[in-house]
Structures are given as structure tokens and as C-alpha cells.
Design an enzyme around this catalytic site. Structure first.
Site, mmCIF file in Angstrom:
data_model
loop_
_atom_site.group_PDB
_atom_site.id
_atom_site.type_symbol
_atom_site.label_atom_id
_atom_site.label_comp_id
_atom_site.label_asym_id
_atom_site.label_seq_id
_atom_site.Cartn_x
_atom_site.Cartn_y
_atom_site.Cartn_z
ATOM 1 N N CYS A 299 0.825 -1.216 0.000
ATOM 2 C CA CYS A 299 0.000 0.000 0.000
ATOM 3 C C CYS A 299 0.858 1.265 0.000
ATOM 4 C CB CYS A 299 -0.962 0.012 1.184
ATOM 5 S SG CYS A 299 -0.155 -0.079 2.797
ATOM 6 N N HIS B 256 -1.296 1.170 7.695
ATOM 7 C CA HIS B 256 -1.805 1.218 6.317
ATOM 8 C C HIS B 256 -1.634 2.606 5.725
ATOM 9 C CE1 HIS B 256 -4.083 -0.127 2.906
ATOM 10 N NE2 HIS B 256 -5.069 0.736 3.110
#
Length: 478
Positions: A80, A406
Site C-alpha cells: 500500500c 496502512h
């Protein structure tokens, strides 16, 4: 299922793109929107959609397609951080276009031995930097075609080119990495691979690549020895690709953090004292790039836990950033003429807002025609000639350390519209959502802010058209 759609409205010669139509609300709400844009009273509007007339009290019989949003990039296992960086950089049109048109550098090596024909043959080799740039190119082309990118080649090349991003955990899975470090490495790579645009129009020190032109600025620095008043003050210049906002107890706003970073104490060797001494370094910006990346320094190393711990503090950032007071007096003087023109634009926009609030919005024929002015100095293509920037991308982190959690990219899409690019899931968001990324908790916190040039719209007297609004308007939507 979504009941909100984006439609284009055509009225006479005027075209209004990207108008929201929500079928959960009565048609009168949509007509009120058109009234705010055109000045045509709702009861005088006749709205046609693919040959059918919209009814007064219902949307019965109308066939609408959902808004097609851009697509994202597949997460291939803790990738990510790379996806978010690639999405944010894609918002720079000059870089996006240059990468899509990129042709690799070729190295020719002559084959030896054999016949005369064979010895004249060449083998074409492409270096790893060019291959990685081609992988980004393929990713962009796939996204632009409306297909979700599956960046197998990009990820593998990135890890092989920069081995520290190929770190694996105990179970053999690839580990999460720091998006800021990824950003830095990709920018260095593109600096080597992507050539400058209109090189002859750019200041010599910033014409070697597109990254130098559009992302690199320059500091003018003053050094003064704190421990020796008699030592002569010295001056140096430093290049930068991003500004740093160190988050301390006193920093509540981005601008405060940027100002604080312009003066610091540094220990270095003093020739006069023949030992290390403390110097005060005062910096001012002498060259502003068109695109300004700002890193919110949110991580610090905790020895006990051996992790880069995160500072969660709320630090507000603006949609429009003004860095005039961070610049040298010489640069401020150059910025002044263009800055004065922004006041006219702001006053014009403010008057339009006031007219809307009074219930008497300006019709298209009453609005003056405008044209966009260049955002760079004539003799320095890729620079910023005003000191004003508009936020166009935010890279956020959610979690407690840079090597976990994240990363997500939030990008300006069309005008004031924004998208949340969470790997391959892309959803529309509002400016209010973007401003909530300032930190203060476990929600997504801004880590890298990317500001682009704030475009100056000036009156275009030659393009101004005279006319009167129709008594009854026929509007077509699609």
C-alpha cells in the site's frame, strides 16, 4: 445501490459538467441547483434527458448510469505504501504525461567475433532505472484505460532495485515499508530517468530533469557562529525536493512548523576556533518549484521498542498554502506583481458567492470570461511565480509505526472533487474529509502533502460575450 449521479447540463451555448443528480431527492432540488448556476427560475426550466422530459415530482421512466470513478492499484501484500506514492505522483500532469511517453535509455554493446555482419550487430540493454520507469508507465496506462492495475512487475523491480524494501518477516511475508522513504527513492529514480521539458526555458541549475524543474527548490542560507562573534558570517545555497514540518508541542498549524524549520542550530567544524562549534543556520527560499511536497515528520525512533513510533498530534493544513514569508527579499520582489492579481480574482469569486447567497446568482452571460495565466516565471519554466499553492494530494498513514499500519493516497480529481485511493478501492470524498486528515487520533494522518500551483484566472476581455438569459430555458442532460 448508489442513487447519486454525475451529469452534464447543456443550456444554449453553455455546458456545465459534473452536476450531481440525486434521485433520492425530488426533481425540484436538482432544478434549484441549476437555478444557482444559470439564474433561470425552476418553474421556467424544461429539462430533457435522452429525449425524455423530467417530471415535476418524480424521476419515473428515466434511465441513469452510475458515475464511473477512476480505478486503483491492487495490493500485492503490504504494498500500500508504494500504491499510495504512485497515485499521488500521478496528480502532477507534467510528470504523468512524461512517464506515459517515456522511452528508455539504451546502452549499445557490440557483439565480438564471427563474420563481419555478426560483429556489426548490437545488443540493446535497458538499465534497471529505465525498466522501473517503464513499469510505472504500464501502471498508469492500465489505470487510464479504466482497468485496475496489478503491479507485479513494478513491485518486483522496485524490490530488486531497492533491496531494503524486500525485507521479509518470520513467516516469509514481505513487510510493510515507510512511504516517505519510498517517495524519496522514486523521486531520485525519476530524476535520473525523466528528461526536462523545454530545457532552454529553465534556469540552468534546474534543467537537468523534469523533477529538477517542477519539484526542486533552493534555499539561501546564512551561517553564524554562536560561540565566536568575530567569525565572519557565511552564505551557502542548498537544493531541496520537499519541505519538512517537524511536529513539536508548539506546532498546531503547518505554517508554524515550516517557519520553525527555517532556523536551526547545527554543530560543525569552525576553522577560526579549530574545533566543533554551534552555528545558527537561517534559511530562506530563493527558488520555488511548481509542485511543493511537504513531509509531516510524524515518526521518531524508540530505542526500547526498536520501532519508528508515531506522533499522532493534530496539525492543521490549508487547502491554499502561501509561502511568501518563507522566501528571500529578492524572490518576494519577483512574486509581488503576480500576487497582486490574485486579489482581483478573489474579489470576483467573492462577489459571485454573495450573489448566490442573495438568491440572485450571475447567469453565464453575466459572468466575465477568464483565461488562465502561466504559473511559472518566463525565464524559469517549472517554477512558481506567486508563492500560492493549492493542495492536490495527501498521503496518509493509519497505525502506530511507519513499518506497520496502512497507507492511503487522497487525490484531487476534478475541481473541488476528491478521491480516496485505498489500493484498488477508489471512492469519492469531500474537502471536509480531506481536512480531517490532520491527525489527533487513530484515523488516517497526513504524512506527505503535495501542493500544486494555484492557477490565476484573469479577465479575458476579448472572449467576453454579450447576451441575455432566456425567458424559458431548455436544458439537456447526459
Amino acid at each position: 445501490m448508489s442513487t447519486s449521479y454525475q451529469v452534464k447540463v447543456k443550456w444554449g451555448k453553455e455546458l456545465y459538467p459534473d452536476i450531481e443528480l440525486n434521485t433520492d431527492e425530488p426533481p425540484m432540488v436538482f432544478k434549484a441547483q441549476l437555478f444557482a448556476l444559470t439564474g433561470v427560475q425552476p418553474h421556467r426550466q424544461k429539462i430533457m434527458l435522452k429525449g425524455a422530459t423530467i417530471k415535476e415530482d418524480s424521476w419515473d421512466g428515466l434511465k441513469l448510469k452510475n458515475l464511473e470513478l477512476p480505478v486503483g492499484i491492487k495490493n500485492l501484500g503490504n504494498t500500500c505504501y508504494l500504491n499510495a506514492v504512485v497515485q499521488c505522483l500521478k496528480t502532477v500532469p507534467e510528470l504523468h504525461k512524461s512517464i506515459k511517453e517515456f522511452k528508455p535509455k539504451k546502452t549499445d554493446s557490440s557483439a565480438s567475433g564471427g563474420s563481419g555482419v555478426a560483429s556489426a550487430m548490437t545488443m540493446v540493454e535497458v538499465d534497471s532505472g529505465s525498466l522501473l520507469t517503464l513499469a510505472i508507465q504500464d501502471c498508469y496506462r492500465t489505470i487510464d484505460s479504466g482497468k485496475t492495475a496489478i503491479p507485479l512487475v513494478l513491485v518486483n523491480l522496485f524490490r530488486s532495485t531497492f533491496p531494503r524494501f524486500a525485507e521479509q518477516g518470520e513467516q516469509g511475508m514481505y513487510m510493510q515499508q515507510d512511504a516517505s522513504e519510498c517517495w524519496t527513492e522514486l523521486m531520485r529514480l525519476l530524476q535520473q530517468e525523466v528528461p526536462a521539458i523545454d530545457k532552454e526555458k529553465t534556469v540552468k541549475n534546474f534543467s537537468s530533469s523534469l523533477i529538477d524543474q517542477f519539484f526542486c527548490g533552493e534555499y539561501s542560507c546564512e551561517w553564524k557562529c554562536v560561540e565566536n562573534e568575530e567569525e565572519e558570517v557565511t552564505h551557502t545555497t542548498d537544493k531541496f525536493q520537499q519541505l519538512m514540518c517537524h511536529i513539536t508541542q508548539d506546532v498546531k498549524y503547518l505554517h508554524t512548523g515550516l517557519v520553525a524549520r527555517m532556523q536551526e542550530n547545527i554543530t560543525k567544524k569552525s576553522a577560526a576556533l579549530d574545533r566543533d562549534a554551534v552555528y545558527t543556520k537561517k534559511s530562506k527560499i530563493s527558488r520555488l518549484p511548481a509542485y511543493l511536497a511537504v513531509e509531516m515528520v510524524r515518526f521518531f525512533y524508540k530505542e526500547k521498542e526498536a520501532v519508528n513510533a508515531k506522533i499522532l498530534k493534530d496539525v492543521k493544513f490549508p487547502m491554499v498554502l502561501d509561502v511568501f514569508d518563507l522566501c528571500t527579499p529578492e524572490l518576494q520582489k519577483k512574486l509581488a506583481p503576480i500576487r497582486a492579481k490574485y486579489k482581483d480574482m478573489e474579489e470576483r469569486q467573492l462577489e459571485e458567492e454573495r450573489a448566490k447567497k442573495r438568491g440572485k446568482p450571475l447567469s453565464p452571460s453575466e459572468k466575465p470570461k477568464t483565461k488562465s495565466l502561466p504559473f511559472s516565471f518566463e525565464d524559469d519554466f517549472g517554477s512558481n511565480n506567486s508563492g500560492f499553492y493549492q493542495l492536490q494530494a495527501v498521503l496518509t498513514h493509519q497505525g502506530r509505526s511507519s513499518s506497520s499500519g496502512h497507507y492511503v493516497g487522497w487525490v484531487r480529481w476534478r475541481g473541488g472533487e476528491w478521491l480516496k485511493c485505498d489500493d484498488d478501492e477508489v471512492t469519492p470524498v469531500t474537502e471536509e474529509d480531506i481536512l480531517k486528515l490532520s491527525g489527533g487520533g487513530d484515523w488516517h494522518c497526513a504524512y506527505i502533502l503535495l501542493y500544486g500551483p494555484r492557477i490565476l484566472e484573469m479577465l479575458d476581455e476579448e472572449g467576453k460575450e454579450e447576451g441575455k438569459p432566456a425567458q424559458e430555458a431548455k436544458m439537456e442532460t447526459e
